[in-house]
Motif scaffolding. Structure first.
Motif, PDB file in Angstrom:
ATOM      1  N   THR A 272     -20.715  15.402 -16.350  1.00  0.00           N
ATOM      2  CA  THR A 272     -21.406  14.376 -17.126  1.00  0.00           C
ATOM      3  C   THR A 272     -20.529  13.664 -18.144  1.00  0.00           C
ATOM      4  O   THR A 272     -20.904  12.585 -18.618  1.00  0.00           O
ATOM      5  CB  THR A 272     -22.623  14.969 -17.859  1.00  0.00           C
ATOM      6  N   GLU A 273     -19.387  14.261 -18.490  1.00  0.00           N
ATOM      7  CA  GLU A 273     -18.539  13.610 -19.489  1.00  0.00           C
ATOM      8  C   GLU A 273     -17.150  14.224 -19.453  1.00  0.00           C
ATOM      9  O   GLU A 273     -16.997  15.422 -19.243  1.00  0.00           O
ATOM     10  CB  GLU A 273     -19.152  13.793 -20.875  1.00  0.00           C
ATOM     11  N   LEU A 274     -16.137  13.389 -19.646  1.00  0.00           N
ATOM     12  CA  LEU A 274     -14.758  13.832 -19.858  1.00  0.00           C
ATOM     13  C   LEU A 274     -14.357  13.387 -21.252  1.00  0.00           C
ATOM     14  O   LEU A 274     -14.558  12.223 -21.613  1.00  0.00           O
ATOM     15  CB  LEU A 274     -13.809  13.196 -18.839  1.00  0.00           C
ATOM     16  N   LYS A 275     -13.807  14.317 -22.026  1.00  0.00           N
ATOM     17  CA  LYS A 275     -13.458  14.025 -23.417  1.00  0.00           C
ATOM     18  C   LYS A 275     -11.971  14.283 -23.640  1.00  0.00           C
ATOM     19  O   LYS A 275     -11.451  15.324 -23.243  1.00  0.00           O
ATOM     20  CB  LYS A 275     -14.246  14.940 -24.363  1.00  0.00           C
ATOM     21  N   ALA A 276     -11.309  13.350 -24.290  1.00  0.00           N
ATOM     22  CA  ALA A 276      -9.935  13.522 -24.749  1.00  0.00           C
ATOM     23  C   ALA A 276     -10.030  13.856 -26.228  1.00  0.00           C
ATOM     24  O   ALA A 276     -10.266  12.980 -27.053  1.00  0.00           O
ATOM     25  CB  ALA A 276      -9.120  12.258 -24.523  1.00  0.00           C
TER      26      ALA A 276
ATOM     27  N   THR B  66      -8.503  18.510 -23.046  1.00  0.00           N
ATOM     28  CA  THR B  66      -9.351  17.729 -22.150  1.00  0.00           C
ATOM     29  C   THR B  66     -10.601  18.573 -21.961  1.00  0.00           C
ATOM     30  O   THR B  66     -10.517  19.711 -21.501  1.00  0.00           O
ATOM     31  CB  THR B  66      -8.670  17.492 -20.787  1.00  0.00           C
ATOM     32  N   ILE B  67     -11.748  18.035 -22.337  1.00  0.00           N
ATOM     33  CA  ILE B  67     -13.001  18.788 -22.239  1.00  0.00           C
ATOM     34  C   ILE B  67     -13.865  18.141 -21.161  1.00  0.00           C
ATOM     35  O   ILE B  67     -14.157  16.950 -21.220  1.00  0.00           O
ATOM     36  CB  ILE B  67     -13.741  18.821 -23.587  1.00  0.00           C
ATOM     37  N   VAL B  68     -14.223  18.951 -20.170  1.00  0.00           N
ATOM     38  CA  VAL B  68     -15.051  18.512 -19.054  1.00  0.00           C
ATOM     39  C   VAL B  68     -16.445  19.078 -19.281  1.00  0.00           C
ATOM     40  O   VAL B  68     -16.625  20.290 -19.336  1.00  0.00           O
ATOM     41  CB  VAL B  68     -14.488  19.017 -17.711  1.00  0.00           C
TER      42      VAL B  68
ATOM     43  N   VAL C 259     -11.964   7.847 -15.115  1.00  0.00           N
ATOM     44  CA  VAL C 259     -11.987   8.024 -16.570  1.00  0.00           C
ATOM     45  C   VAL C 259     -10.577   7.924 -17.149  1.00  0.00           C
ATOM     46  O   VAL C 259     -10.375   7.308 -18.197  1.00  0.00           O
ATOM     47  CB  VAL C 259     -12.655   9.363 -16.947  1.00  0.00           C
ATOM     48  N   SER C 260      -9.590   8.508 -16.459  1.00  0.00           N
ATOM     49  CA  SER C 260      -8.220   8.471 -16.997  1.00  0.00           C
ATOM     50  C   SER C 260      -7.662   7.054 -17.039  1.00  0.00           C
ATOM     51  O   SER C 260      -6.699   6.794 -17.758  1.00  0.00           O
ATOM     52  CB  SER C 260      -7.293   9.402 -16.218  1.00  0.00           C
ATOM     53  N   GLY C 261      -8.274   6.131 -16.293  1.00  0.00           N
ATOM     54  CA  GLY C 261      -7.905   4.725 -16.392  1.00  0.00           C
ATOM     55  C   GLY C 261      -8.558   4.036 -17.581  1.00  0.00           C
ATOM     56  O   GLY C 261      -8.192   2.925 -17.930  1.00  0.00           O
TER      57      GLY C 261
END
Length: 148
Positions: free
Chosen positions: A35-39, A57-59, A85-87
């Motif tokens: 549901t979310e990728l966090k840097a 990196t929190i998935v 997301v990394s883009g």
């Protein structure tokens, strides 16, 4: 585990399903969503007065209520989300990757990856809850061990 290591293992096994398990072999329910990728960047000061800084990196994973299934996300689907997301945001490949999850079997937390194992058509990702520690004590013990 570093984000780069995790992603490289997935890239080599795109058709495999990803199973997340804890130390008791309990599996996060099938049908989970990424549901979310966090840097995340952490700037802290520990009890010894030392500044600390690190990235993660929190998935975030989530299983919709009443939508459990026997199917698990494939590495290919995970990678398509990660690459998109990394883009959009800067995910540090050298940052530790953590998995945020909680349900009736997993206490809500940001879990560490202890190892990944490829078994048949799956990638088994073993998760460990974080442990509280005292960084000042850890430094002191490391200094005593190397200098004693």
């Amino acid at each position: 585990m570093k984000t780069r290591e995790f992603i490289e293992q997935l890239r080599g096994s795109r058709s495999k399903q990803i199973l997340f398990v804890d130390e008791n072999d309990t599996t996060i329910h099938g049908g989970y969503h990424l549901t979310e990728l966090k840097a995340a960047t952490f700037d802290t000061v520990d009890c010894g007065g030392q500044k600390n800084r690190w990235r993660e990196t929190i998935v975030q994973l989530w299983v919709p209520e009443n939508e459990e299934s026997d199917e698990f996300m494939t590495a290919d689907k995970f990678l398509s989300i990660y690459d998109r997301v990394s883009g959009m945001i800067a995910l540090d490949p050298e940052a530790e990757i953590r998995f945020e999850y909680g349900d009736e079997n997993f206490a809500p937390s940001n879990y560490h990856v202890t190892k990944m194992t490829k078994i048949a058509d799956t990638i088994r990702v073993e998760l460990r809850p974080p442990q509280a520690t005292c960084k000042a004590r850890d430094r002191r013990e490391a200094g005593a061990a190397c200098c004693g």
